[in-house]
Design an enzyme around this catalytic site. Structure first.
Site, mmCIF file in Angstrom:
data_model
loop_
_atom_site.group_PDB
_atom_site.id
_atom_site.type_symbol
_atom_site.label_atom_id
_atom_site.label_comp_id
_atom_site.label_asym_id
_atom_site.label_seq_id
_atom_site.Cartn_x
_atom_site.Cartn_y
_atom_site.Cartn_z
ATOM 1 N N TYR A 126 0.667 -1.312 -0.021
ATOM 2 C CA TYR A 126 0.132 -0.225 0.008
ATOM 3 C C TYR A 126 1.030 1.340 0.166
ATOM 4 C CZ TYR A 126 -4.644 -2.249 0.531
ATOM 5 O OH TYR A 126 -5.831 -3.045 0.344
ATOM 6 N N LYS A 178 2.096 -14.954 3.506
ATOM 7 C CA LYS A 178 2.510 -15.784 2.219
ATOM 8 C C LYS A 178 4.186 -15.883 2.334
ATOM 9 C CE LYS A 178 1.141 -17.545 -1.806
ATOM 10 N NZ LYS A 178 0.076 -18.647 -1.863
ATOM 11 N N ASP A 213 -3.917 -17.863 1.538
ATOM 12 C CA ASP A 213 -4.929 -18.772 0.498
ATOM 13 C C ASP A 213 -5.518 -19.866 1.548
ATOM 14 O OD1 ASP A 213 -2.354 -19.571 0.509
ATOM 15 O OD2 ASP A 213 -2.433 -20.175 -1.503
ATOM 16 N N ASP A 237 -6.942 -6.395 4.355
ATOM 17 C CA ASP A 237 -8.176 -5.730 3.643
ATOM 18 C C ASP A 237 -8.829 -6.694 2.847
ATOM 19 O OD1 ASP A 237 -9.464 -3.879 2.330
ATOM 20 O OD2 ASP A 237 -8.233 -3.524 0.540
HETATM 21 MG MG MG Z 1 -11.358 -2.780 2.050
#
Ligand code: MG
Ligand code: NAI
Length: 344
Positions: A126, A178, A213, A237
């Site tokens: 981000y 991950k 995942d 998120d």
């Molecule tokens: Mg969101």
């Protein structure tokens, strides 16, 4: 009785923001929440009115109050300005994004869900370290992004998650990563989690590791195996929209952005342009965020009254908006919530 006045910044936001903010303010009034609102603007609305999606006055206000309640802010996809949500988090170092998913309406697809996602809020993918590379006549032949996670940033959110879990009587912290593929970017997060657990939290709370995942699958198959989940920015998120779906959808999911310099409370959802202006949005996510805000300033009794009003309105009065399978519009739901909150 003297009541302490608490200055706070209010940003109604874009799309359904003003509608759900009106509802939230009505409920806060009904429990006599002592906030003194400084109304400011941000997002697409601010861009249209002032030419700036994040006016200096808004930043100054939050710097002064250190406390905010915010509606969703629209961010153009692809081009356009950088997310104002992300810029606000950066400006006030709001490193911890706390997103609880709690079943309030029983008998849904999943029952008795009580999960909390602690999302790293400043780093990862981000940071906006992105660019296109032109090849021949194509200016967008290549798109690339560089993610950055730091030991320090990982420590901040992991410490928040462990301390939050222990303080709230939770049983387990799951670190979601991950690191099998992104060995540096999310490896550092996992490595830091392991170190901190060994050094400070072993014996005080359970700890487990799950790859993101598989975590998504497990959250759908058996969400009850989880308690507090802590993860990096993008995964948090995505998974927090997923967990909202376990408790009735985005209309039920509140969030807190907590940091060194301020705390800003908001819904998990966005500006819902598809239903904006229709008067049918569900205001409960933002109302539950305002209850988190009341908790944050030490007004747990009022927070409890707000949550009780929400539960009674949805389950006893059975007044619900369309996203929850009901027929009420925002106004009708708000009136019912205010009646319950006043008498709480
Ligand atoms: Mg969101
Ligand atoms: P969204 O969360 O706004 O909407 C997704 C779906 O959920 C839509 O069908 C919407 O109608 C529904 N929904 C969301 N909140 C609802 C509510 N309170 N009551 C009833 N239904 C509700 O996500 P979308 O459409 O992907 O994004 C729209 C805009 O919001 C984008 O510009 C995005 O950047 C922004 N956004 C802002 C956030 C923030 O300010 N924190 C968070 C997420 C998105």
């Amino acid at each position: 009785m003297t009541r302490k006045i608490i200055p706070a910044t209010l940003i109604a936001g874009d799309g359904i923001g003003p509608e759900i903010m009106d509802a939230t303010l009505a409920v806060l009034d009904a429990v006599e929440a002592p906030f003194e609102w400084d109304r400011q603007i941000a997002g697409m609305g601010a861009l249209k009115d002032t030419g700036d999606p994040l006016p200096q006055a808004t930043l100054d206000s939050i710097r002064r109050t250190r406390l905010g309640l915010k509606g969703p802010l629209e961010t153009p996809s692809g081009g356009g300005f950088r997310s104002i949500n992300v810029r606000l988090r950066e400006a006030f170092k709001l490193y911890a994004n706390i997103r609880p998913a709690l079943t309030i309406i029983p008998g849904g697809r999943y029952d008795n869900i009580d999960l909390v996602i602690c999302r790293e809020n400043l780093e990862g993918l981000y940071m906006g370290f992105e660019n296109f590379i032109a090849i021949d006549n194509d200016p967008h032949a290549v798109g690339m992004a560089t993610g950055v996670n730091t030991r320090q940033g990982s420590r901040h959110i992991l410490e928040y998650a462990f301390e939050y879990a222990i303080a709230n009587g939770r049983k387990k912290v799951t670190v979601v990563h991950k690191a099998n593929i992104m060995k540096a970017l999310t490896g550092i997060f996992l490595e830091t989690a392991r170190e901190m657990y060994e050094a400070s939290y072993k014996g005080r709370i359970e700890f487990e590791e799950v790859i993101v995942d598989a975590c998504a699958m497990k959250l759908v198959m058996n969400p009850w195996q989880f308690d507090v989940l802590v993860t990096t920015n993008l995964f948090g998120d995505i998974l927090s929209d997923l967990t909202s779906g376990l408790v009735g959808g985005l209309g039920m999911a509140p969030g807190a952005n907590i940091g060194a310099d301020a705390a800003i409370f908001e819904a998990v959802h966005g500006s819902a342009p598809d239903i904006a202006g229709k008067g049918i949005a569900n205001p409960i996510a933002l109302i539950l965020a305002s209850a988190m805000m009341l908790d944050h300033v030490g007004l747990q009794d009022k927070a409890t009254r707000v949550r009780k009003a929400v539960g009674e309105t949805l389950n006893v009065d059975k007044i619900r908006t369309g996203d929850l399978g009901g027929k009420a519009n925002t106004r009708e739901l708000t009136d019912a919530l205010v009646r319950r909150a006043r008498n709480g």
